[in-house]
Design a protein around this motif. Structure first.
Motif, PDB file in Angstrom:
ATOM      1  N   ILE A   1      66.612 -14.196  55.382  1.00  0.00           N
ATOM      2  CA  ILE A   1      66.621 -13.724  56.773  1.00  0.00           C
ATOM      3  C   ILE A   1      65.918 -12.373  56.880  1.00  0.00           C
ATOM      4  O   ILE A   1      65.101 -12.150  57.787  1.00  0.00           O
ATOM      5  CB  ILE A   1      68.066 -13.652  57.306  1.00  0.00           C
ATOM      6  CG1 ILE A   1      68.626 -15.069  57.451  1.00  0.00           C
ATOM      7  CG2 ILE A   1      68.136 -12.908  58.633  1.00  0.00           C
ATOM      8  CD1 ILE A   1      70.101 -15.136  57.750  1.00  0.00           C
ATOM      9  N   ALA A   2      66.206 -11.467  55.940  1.00  0.00           N
ATOM     10  CA  ALA A   2      65.540 -10.150  55.961  1.00  0.00           C
ATOM     11  C   ALA A   2      64.042 -10.311  55.742  1.00  0.00           C
ATOM     12  O   ALA A   2      63.235  -9.618  56.379  1.00  0.00           O
ATOM     13  CB  ALA A   2      66.145  -9.238  54.896  1.00  0.00           C
ATOM     14  N   GLY A   3      63.641 -11.231  54.849  1.00  0.00           N
ATOM     15  CA  GLY A   3      62.216 -11.464  54.601  1.00  0.00           C
ATOM     16  C   GLY A   3      61.503 -12.041  55.811  1.00  0.00           C
ATOM     17  O   GLY A   3      60.368 -11.662  56.113  1.00  0.00           O
ATOM     18  N   LEU A   4      62.151 -12.967  56.508  1.00  0.00           N
ATOM     19  CA  LEU A   4      61.546 -13.545  57.710  1.00  0.00           C
ATOM     20  C   LEU A   4      61.405 -12.497  58.815  1.00  0.00           C
ATOM     21  O   LEU A   4      60.376 -12.453  59.509  1.00  0.00           O
ATOM     22  CB  LEU A   4      62.381 -14.721  58.214  1.00  0.00           C
ATOM     23  CG  LEU A   4      62.319 -15.986  57.361  1.00  0.00           C
ATOM     24  CD1 LEU A   4      63.337 -17.016  57.849  1.00  0.00           C
ATOM     25  CD2 LEU A   4      60.916 -16.567  57.377  1.00  0.00           C
ATOM     26  N   LEU A   5      62.404 -11.653  58.963  1.00  0.00           N
ATOM     27  CA  LEU A   5      62.315 -10.587  59.960  1.00  0.00           C
ATOM     28  C   LEU A   5      61.209  -9.595  59.593  1.00  0.00           C
ATOM     29  O   LEU A   5      60.428  -9.163  60.445  1.00  0.00           O
ATOM     30  CB  LEU A   5      63.662  -9.873  60.079  1.00  0.00           C
ATOM     31  CG  LEU A   5      63.762  -8.784  61.135  1.00  0.00           C
ATOM     32  CD1 LEU A   5      63.448  -9.342  62.521  1.00  0.00           C
ATOM     33  CD2 LEU A   5      65.149  -8.169  61.121  1.00  0.00           C
ATOM     34  N   ALA A   6      61.099  -9.252  58.305  1.00  0.00           N
ATOM     35  CA  ALA A   6      60.038  -8.346  57.856  1.00  0.00           C
ATOM     36  C   ALA A   6      58.659  -8.988  58.057  1.00  0.00           C
ATOM     37  O   ALA A   6      57.706  -8.307  58.432  1.00  0.00           O
ATOM     38  CB  ALA A   6      60.251  -7.975  56.391  1.00  0.00           C
ATOM     39  N   ALA A   7      58.548 -10.299  57.811  1.00  0.00           N
ATOM     40  CA  ALA A   7      57.268 -10.988  58.006  1.00  0.00           C
ATOM     41  C   ALA A   7      56.884 -10.979  59.482  1.00  0.00           C
ATOM     42  O   ALA A   7      55.695 -10.842  59.814  1.00  0.00           O
ATOM     43  CB  ALA A   7      57.362 -12.423  57.497  1.00  0.00           C
ATOM     44  N   GLU A   8      57.855 -11.105  60.357  1.00  0.00           N
ATOM     45  CA  GLU A   8      57.580 -11.059  61.794  1.00  0.00           C
ATOM     46  C   GLU A   8      57.025  -9.686  62.187  1.00  0.00           C
ATOM     47  O   GLU A   8      56.082  -9.581  62.961  1.00  0.00           O
ATOM     48  CB  GLU A   8      58.866 -11.365  62.568  1.00  0.00           C
ATOM     49  CG  GLU A   8      58.694 -11.446  64.049  1.00  0.00           C
ATOM     50  CD  GLU A   8      57.971 -12.713  64.482  1.00  0.00           C
ATOM     51  OE1 GLU A   8      57.347 -12.673  65.550  1.00  0.00           O
ATOM     52  OE2 GLU A   8      58.026 -13.727  63.757  1.00  0.00           O
ATOM     53  N   ILE A   9      57.625  -8.644  61.646  1.00  0.00           N
ATOM     54  CA  ILE A   9      57.149  -7.288  61.941  1.00  0.00           C
ATOM     55  C   ILE A   9      55.804  -7.034  61.258  1.00  0.00           C
ATOM     56  O   ILE A   9      54.931  -6.377  61.815  1.00  0.00           O
ATOM     57  CB  ILE A   9      58.206  -6.250  61.502  1.00  0.00           C
ATOM     58  CG1 ILE A   9      59.492  -6.460  62.294  1.00  0.00           C
ATOM     59  CG2 ILE A   9      57.691  -4.833  61.691  1.00  0.00           C
ATOM     60  CD1 ILE A   9      60.670  -5.684  61.784  1.00  0.00           C
TER      61      ILE A   9
END
Length: 178
Positions: free
Chosen positions: A45-53
């Motif tokens: 989840i943290a990786g997906l949020l970071a990828a979005e940013i």
């Protein structure tokens, strides 16, 4: 007559759960960790949020969200796993249950039972007394129910999550009713 041997029906310090115990190390200790499979989910989840940013920033700033968001699931999951359940022996030799900062001497426990994961929803549902002390963790199935016998305390019972309720009750010197 003190020289006579005790009959099997006579309560002694070995059989009476309210009798003082010899001081010693903690007979039971448990840390209520979150399940292991939550860790990869948290990092995903943290990786997906970071990828979005990451998609909106060019250059070196693109990797900054990964650096800043990686510790977030670690902190959250460690914070959720902070709870402890201990059975300790007090200086006077009596056992007591410690759940985080709350403690319950075994002398106030009238009876105890292990609550199976299948009966957990009933114990936490309509049957739950609002005055009860409840330490519930959704990721832990079984619970221990300790009914109190203290006229000065309005709390009728304790209901606490534990992975091994039978071992908790045995460490307290209480037979599991049920």
């Amino acid at each position: 007559m003190p020289d006579q041997p005790h009959s099997p029906t006579t309560e002694t310090a070995d059989t009476d759960p309210r009798a003082p115990r010899a001081p010693g190390p903690s007979p039971y200790s448990e840390r209520l960790w979150v399940p292991l499979w939550w860790w990869p989910v948290g990092f995903t989840i943290a990786g997906l949020l970071a990828a979005e940013i990451h998609m909106g920033a060019p250059g070196l700033r693109a990797w900054l969200p990964y650096l800043l968001l990686t510790p977030v699931p670690v902190w959250i999951l460690l914070w959720m796993s902070r709870h402890r359940l201990d059975v300790t022996v007090a200086d006077d030799g009596t056992a007591e249950l410690r759940v985080d900062r709350a403690h319950l001497p075994v002398s106030f426990v009238a009876r105890a039972v292990a609550v199976a994961p299948t009966a957990k929803s009933a114990a936490l549902g309509r049957q739950l007394d609002p005055a009860a002390y409840v330490q519930h963790h959704a990721w832990i199935g079984p619970m221990a129910l300790l009914v109190l016998d203290d006229p000065d305390d309005p709390t009728p019972y304790w209901l606490v999550s534990t992975r091994r309720p039978d071992r908790v009750l045995a460490a307290l010197g209480l037979p599991s009713a049920g």
